[in-house]
Design an enzyme around this catalytic site. Sequence first.
Site, PDB file in Angstrom:
ATOM      1  N   GLU A  54       0.813  -1.222   0.000  1.00 24.54           N
ATOM      2  CA  GLU A  54       0.000   0.000   0.000  1.00 24.54           C
ATOM      3  C   GLU A  54       0.847   1.273   0.000  1.00 24.54           C
ATOM      4  O   GLU A  54       0.328   2.341  -0.282  1.00 24.54           O
ATOM      5  CB  GLU A  54      -0.992  -0.012   1.167  1.00 24.54           C
ATOM      6  N   ASP A 101      -5.508  -6.742  -2.195  1.00 16.85           N
ATOM      7  CA  ASP A 101      -5.956  -6.958  -0.808  1.00 16.85           C
ATOM      8  C   ASP A 101      -6.037  -8.473  -0.635  1.00 16.85           C
ATOM      9  O   ASP A 101      -6.765  -9.137  -1.375  1.00 16.85           O
ATOM     10  CB  ASP A 101      -7.333  -6.278  -0.651  1.00 16.85           C
ATOM     11  N   GLU A 122      -5.298  -7.586   5.229  1.00 11.93           N
ATOM     12  CA  GLU A 122      -6.581  -6.987   4.843  1.00 11.93           C
ATOM     13  C   GLU A 122      -7.134  -6.058   5.924  1.00 11.93           C
ATOM     14  O   GLU A 122      -7.571  -4.939   5.646  1.00 11.93           O
ATOM     15  CB  GLU A 122      -7.612  -8.088   4.538  1.00 11.93           C
ATOM     16  N   GLU A 123      -7.107  -6.524   7.147  1.00 16.34           N
ATOM     17  CA  GLU A 123      -7.681  -5.706   8.218  1.00 16.34           C
ATOM     18  C   GLU A 123      -6.896  -4.401   8.377  1.00 16.34           C
ATOM     19  O   GLU A 123      -7.483  -3.337   8.600  1.00 16.34           O
ATOM     20  CB  GLU A 123      -7.709  -6.467   9.544  1.00 16.34           C
ATOM     21  N   TRP A 155       0.226 -13.471  -1.220  1.00 18.23           N
ATOM     22  CA  TRP A 155      -1.234 -13.652  -1.186  1.00 18.23           C
ATOM     23  C   TRP A 155      -1.566 -15.068  -0.698  1.00 18.23           C
ATOM     24  O   TRP A 155      -1.038 -16.037  -1.251  1.00 18.23           O
ATOM     25  CB  TRP A 155      -1.758 -13.430  -2.611  1.00 18.23           C
ATOM     26  N   GLY A 156      -2.404 -15.167   0.295  1.00 19.66           N
ATOM     27  CA  GLY A 156      -2.839 -16.485   0.762  1.00 19.66           C
ATOM     28  C   GLY A 156      -1.781 -17.260   1.530  1.00 19.66           C
ATOM     29  O   GLY A 156      -1.970 -18.448   1.813  1.00 19.66           O
ATOM     30  N   CYS A 157      -0.655 -16.622   1.876  1.00 18.90           N
ATOM     31  CA  CYS A 157       0.451 -17.386   2.478  1.00 18.90           C
ATOM     32  C   CYS A 157       0.669 -17.101   3.947  1.00 18.90           C
ATOM     33  O   CYS A 157       1.702 -17.453   4.515  1.00 18.90           O
ATOM     34  CB  CYS A 157       1.746 -17.084   1.721  1.00 18.90           C
ATOM     35  N   GLY A 158      -0.266 -16.412   4.592  1.00 14.63           N
ATOM     36  CA  GLY A 158      -0.144 -16.174   6.026  1.00 14.63           C
ATOM     37  C   GLY A 158      -1.242 -16.973   6.712  1.00 14.63           C
ATOM     38  O   GLY A 158      -1.144 -18.201   6.854  1.00 14.63           O
TER      39      GLY A 158
HETATM   40  N1  APR Z   1       2.546  -5.713   1.911  1.00 16.06           N
HETATM   41  C1  APR Z   1       3.136  -6.837   1.425  1.00 16.06           C
HETATM   42  N2  APR Z   1       3.068  -8.030   2.029  1.00 16.06           N
HETATM   43  C2  APR Z   1       2.392  -8.114   3.186  1.00 16.06           C
HETATM   44  C3  APR Z   1       1.758  -6.994   3.759  1.00 16.06           C
HETATM   45  C4  APR Z   1       1.859  -5.749   3.081  1.00 16.06           C
HETATM   46  N3  APR Z   1       1.305  -4.655   3.554  1.00 16.06           N
HETATM   47  N4  APR Z   1       1.162  -7.389   4.891  1.00 16.06           N
HETATM   48  C5  APR Z   1       1.421  -8.690   5.021  1.00 16.06           C
HETATM   49  N5  APR Z   1       2.173  -9.149   4.006  1.00 16.06           N
HETATM   50  C6  APR Z   1       2.671 -10.534   3.802  1.00 16.06           C
HETATM   51  C7  APR Z   1       3.066 -11.200   5.095  1.00 16.06           C
HETATM   52  O1  APR Z   1       4.250 -11.967   4.853  1.00 16.06           O
HETATM   53  C8  APR Z   1       1.901 -12.120   5.368  1.00 16.06           C
HETATM   54  O2  APR Z   1       2.264 -13.258   6.131  1.00 16.06           O
HETATM   55  O3  APR Z   1       1.626 -11.297   3.241  1.00 16.06           O
HETATM   56  C9  APR Z   1       1.445 -12.513   3.984  1.00 16.06           C
HETATM   57  C10 APR Z   1       0.034 -12.988   3.912  1.00 16.06           C
HETATM   58  O4  APR Z   1      -0.802 -12.075   4.565  1.00 16.06           O
HETATM   59  P1  APR Z   1      -2.178 -12.497   5.239  1.00 16.06           P
HETATM   60  O5  APR Z   1      -2.844 -11.221   5.643  1.00 16.06           O
HETATM   61  O6  APR Z   1      -1.984 -13.539   6.265  1.00 16.06           O
HETATM   62  O7  APR Z   1      -2.978 -13.081   3.953  1.00 16.06           O
HETATM   63  P2  APR Z   1      -3.737 -14.477   3.706  1.00 16.06           P
HETATM   64  O8  APR Z   1      -2.909 -15.652   4.035  1.00 16.06           O
HETATM   65  O9  APR Z   1      -4.273 -14.364   2.314  1.00 16.06           O
HETATM   66  O10 APR Z   1      -4.942 -14.464   4.732  1.00 16.06           O
HETATM   67  C11 APR Z   1      -6.173 -13.900   4.402  1.00 16.06           C
HETATM   68  O11 APR Z   1      -6.465 -12.982   6.600  1.00 16.06           O
HETATM   69  O12 APR Z   1      -6.591 -10.705   6.905  1.00 16.06           O
HETATM   70  C12 APR Z   1      -7.322 -11.886   6.823  1.00 16.06           C
HETATM   71  O13 APR Z   1      -9.471 -11.230   5.986  1.00 16.06           O
HETATM   72  C13 APR Z   1      -8.265 -11.849   5.630  1.00 16.06           C
HETATM   73  O14 APR Z   1      -9.330 -13.893   6.221  1.00 16.06           O
HETATM   74  C14 APR Z   1      -8.399 -13.303   5.348  1.00 16.06           C
HETATM   75  C15 APR Z   1      -7.035 -13.861   5.638  1.00 16.06           C
END
Ligand code: APR
Length: 476
Positions: free
Chosen positions: A244, A254, A272-273, A385-388
């Site tokens: 962002e 997002d 996202e939050e 994306w999708g890796c946390g």
């Molecule tokens: N910019 C780049 N990378 C980021 C950022 C950012 N601002 N914030 C986090 N990351 C990286 C981190 O390494 C994080 O572990 O992206 C990884 C994945 O982020 P998550 O938010 O865990 O995404 P995801 O695994 O897709 O989970 C989605 O989490 O926030 C909630 O509502 C969302 O339920 C959904 C879930």
Amino acid sequence: DKRHTVLIDVDTFNSQRIFVSQKGRDLWHSDFVKMPCSQVAHQKSRWDVISKKLKSLASKKTASVKDVEEAIIKYNPKYKDQWSFDALHTLDKITPYTENYYKTLFPKIAALALKLPKFVNKAIPLLRKGQSAAITLSQVQISCLLANAFFCTFPHRNTSSPNAEYSGYPSINFNSLFGNWSRRKGEKLRAIMHYFKEVTDESTQPKGLVTFERECLSYTDMPTWESCKANLSKLHITSEGQIELEGKGMLQVDFANSLIGGGVLGSGLLQEEILFVINPELIVARLFTEKLEDNECLIITGSQQFSSYLGFGDSFEWAGPYEDQSERDEWARRKTKILAIDAMNFRHSVDQYRMRHITRELNKAYCGFKGYDGHENPDIATGKWGCGAFNGDPQLKALIQLMAAAKAKRGLAFFTFGDENLKQHLQRIYELMFAEGITVGTLYKLLRDFSSAKHCDSHVDLFDFIEKNRNSKSHL
Ligand code: APR
């Protein structure tokens, strides 16, 4: 000819795009947002109580958290013993006297909420599943809707039972933000309160528009990945910076939940939050966006960043006001584009290597990356994306996004968020594949072989596998 509903008066801006302005203002109907100020019989009497309470708060110079709590419970009596306001009370208590502007802010939020019938005088259609459609609101309208969410005036949404009217919608009232104090909650509330401070002050009140577009990828538009001849597009990889901030001007991904905003009104504080907390206008999408299906995404154009932050998850901190300098387009929207795509949540990591799931993720990313009429279609800023929370494999997700971007003919900026190892490995494999002109179709076939290999040996590494197998005959 996608339906585009513009909620402000049509002659206030000048555009070639197609839209339908909704005339009716009070449609108590399953296709529209049920508004707190509706004049249908049972809601009318509730709005009478709400407006009485809000007027009384708005007429004061200062109001306490207790006053806010008492007002909210008055028109939500069912929740007297269920809703807690301890987080709001604690925030108020621990904020030093010189920094505590909340008591003077509450009356202003109440005054803003009261303007709902005046500011939002057209019905807001729901962005329902299976339909591409858009809604444009002014930032003032959004602030008024969010002031109502703050005061929990929206009619109760039964989201819990699977057959209930709102089972496929996120929640919108802020009650869940106010209870269960934690440090996280405190920091989130500081950001939200700062937003209301800005939007209730005439000198800082935002004047632009924001568009929310639900895009639905039809089955005929889904690529046949196996035979896709597209070459990889350009890729910029960095371990520094955030989507962002450094991705300003790009399409910013997002990492969404299918219920838009995920845990923003609870205690969630992941990518996202955080995005929603620093750009609170995004929260209004929860009012009308039905759960995203596998072939759908939401694109938001024009939202404003109000806060800066530090940290992530438990270490998140509100770091003060943010001065958003983004340019505006001819619609007076900031040129910020946010793309919400929800990855699959893999409880068992091994499931993500099934081709069915890989194809789902490819189509989901492509649905967002594809580019749509009326958009400039800049490069894409994304990352893990999708890796946390969702437990995906960063190597696989990077390739999936690279393939979707290639098919969409758009460049990709990939933020590894401090992951130096991923940066180096992704750079290496990308250069190798790019130099050899590997197409998306070839990569898809390699993924299929990898999927079988992974099934037999869970330790196989995707990038190693591609490096070793990229020239084998079956993929050419
Ligand atoms: N910019 C780049 N990378 C980021 C950022 C950012 N601002 N914030 C986090 N990351 C990286 C981190 O390494 C994080 O572990 O992206 C990884 C994945 O982020 P998550 O938010 O865990 O995404 P995801 O695994 O897709 O989970 C989605 O989490 O926030 C909630 O509502 C969302 O339920 C959904 C879930």
